[in-house]
Scaffold this motif. Sequence first.
Motif, PDB file in Angstrom:
ATOM      1  N   PRO A   1      27.703  42.173  34.394  1.00  0.00           N
ATOM      2  CA  PRO A   1      28.550  43.200  35.013  1.00  0.00           C
ATOM      3  C   PRO A   1      28.048  43.681  36.373  1.00  0.00           C
ATOM      4  CG  PRO A   1      27.413  44.080  33.084  1.00  0.00           C
ATOM      5  CD  PRO A   1      27.156  42.603  33.115  1.00  0.00           C
ATOM      6  N   GLN A   2      26.744  43.737  36.588  1.00  0.00           N
ATOM      7  CA  GLN A   2      26.228  44.176  37.886  1.00  0.00           C
ATOM      8  C   GLN A   2      26.619  43.188  38.982  1.00  0.00           C
ATOM      9  OE1 GLN A   2      24.334  44.164  35.070  1.00  0.00           O
ATOM     10  NE2 GLN A   2      24.288  46.367  34.760  1.00  0.00           N
ATOM     11  N   GLN A   3      26.568  41.900  38.680  1.00  0.00           N
ATOM     12  CA  GLN A   3      26.966  40.889  39.648  1.00  0.00           C
ATOM     13  C   GLN A   3      28.466  41.001  39.938  1.00  0.00           C
ATOM     14  OE1 GLN A   3      26.529  36.848  38.308  1.00  0.00           O
ATOM     15  NE2 GLN A   3      26.800  35.999  40.359  1.00  0.00           N
ATOM     16  N   PHE A   4      29.259  41.232  38.916  1.00  0.00           N
ATOM     17  CA  PHE A   4      30.698  41.379  39.076  1.00  0.00           C
ATOM     18  C   PHE A   4      31.013  42.623  39.907  1.00  0.00           C
ATOM     19  CE2 PHE A   4      34.976  42.520  37.558  1.00  0.00           C
ATOM     20  CZ  PHE A   4      35.636  41.333  37.851  1.00  0.00           C
ATOM     21  N   GLN A   5      30.346  43.729  39.614  1.00  0.00           N
ATOM     22  CA  GLN A   5      30.544  44.956  40.381  1.00  0.00           C
ATOM     23  C   GLN A   5      30.179  44.748  41.845  1.00  0.00           C
ATOM     24  OE1 GLN A   5      28.538  48.311  38.624  1.00  0.00           O
ATOM     25  NE2 GLN A   5      29.587  48.050  36.671  1.00  0.00           N
ATOM     26  N   ALA A   6      29.089  44.042  42.095  1.00  0.00           N
ATOM     27  CA  ALA A   6      28.664  43.782  43.472  1.00  0.00           C
ATOM     28  C   ALA A   6      29.703  42.946  44.213  1.00  0.00           C
ATOM     29  CB  ALA A   6      27.302  43.087  43.485  1.00  0.00           C
ATOM     30  N   ALA A   7      30.264  41.939  43.548  1.00  0.00           N
ATOM     31  CA  ALA A   7      31.284  41.086  44.180  1.00  0.00           C
ATOM     32  C   ALA A   7      32.549  41.890  44.467  1.00  0.00           C
ATOM     33  CB  ALA A   7      31.600  39.892  43.279  1.00  0.00           C
ATOM     34  N   VAL A   8      32.973  42.710  43.523  1.00  0.00           N
ATOM     35  CA  VAL A   8      34.168  43.528  43.715  1.00  0.00           C
ATOM     36  C   VAL A   8      33.929  44.548  44.829  1.00  0.00           C
ATOM     37  CG1 VAL A   8      35.630  45.291  42.635  1.00  0.00           C
ATOM     38  CG2 VAL A   8      35.064  43.205  41.390  1.00  0.00           C
ATOM     39  N   THR A   9      32.772  45.177  44.828  1.00  0.00           N
ATOM     40  CA  THR A   9      32.447  46.172  45.852  1.00  0.00           C
ATOM     41  C   THR A   9      32.426  45.538  47.240  1.00  0.00           C
ATOM     42  OG1 THR A   9      31.189  47.475  44.260  1.00  0.00           O
ATOM     43  CG2 THR A   9      30.725  47.861  46.590  1.00  0.00           C
ATOM     44  N   ALA A  10      31.842  44.361  47.360  1.00  0.00           N
ATOM     45  CA  ALA A  10      31.792  43.678  48.661  1.00  0.00           C
ATOM     46  C   ALA A  10      33.193  43.330  49.154  1.00  0.00           C
ATOM     47  CB  ALA A  10      30.931  42.420  48.557  1.00  0.00           C
TER      48      ALA A  10
END
Length: 88
Positions: free
Chosen positions: A37-46
């Motif tokens: 989830p942290q990787q997914f959140q980072a991709a969405v945030t970027a």
Amino acid sequence: MINLLRSMFLLCVLALGHVSALAVSLNVALYPYVPRPQQFQAAVTAAWSRVEPGVTLNFISDESKWDGGYSTDPAADIDVFVFDAMYL
């Protein structure tokens, strides 16, 4: 899978584009069983920061507010949510 979920998320957020003009932040509840989830959140945030750099995303991880749509509706303070749509 992540690209599909990211695309679904961005479509939902773009549908709420009129809200971003008024909002300073959006409360986002992801599907709770997404891998990494942290990787997914980072991709969405970027991706989001390229579209709306002045609007912050606040990720909600409290499953009592959003459990992916299995037993509860999203809480009233959640602006955008991702749900399990595998079998729709």
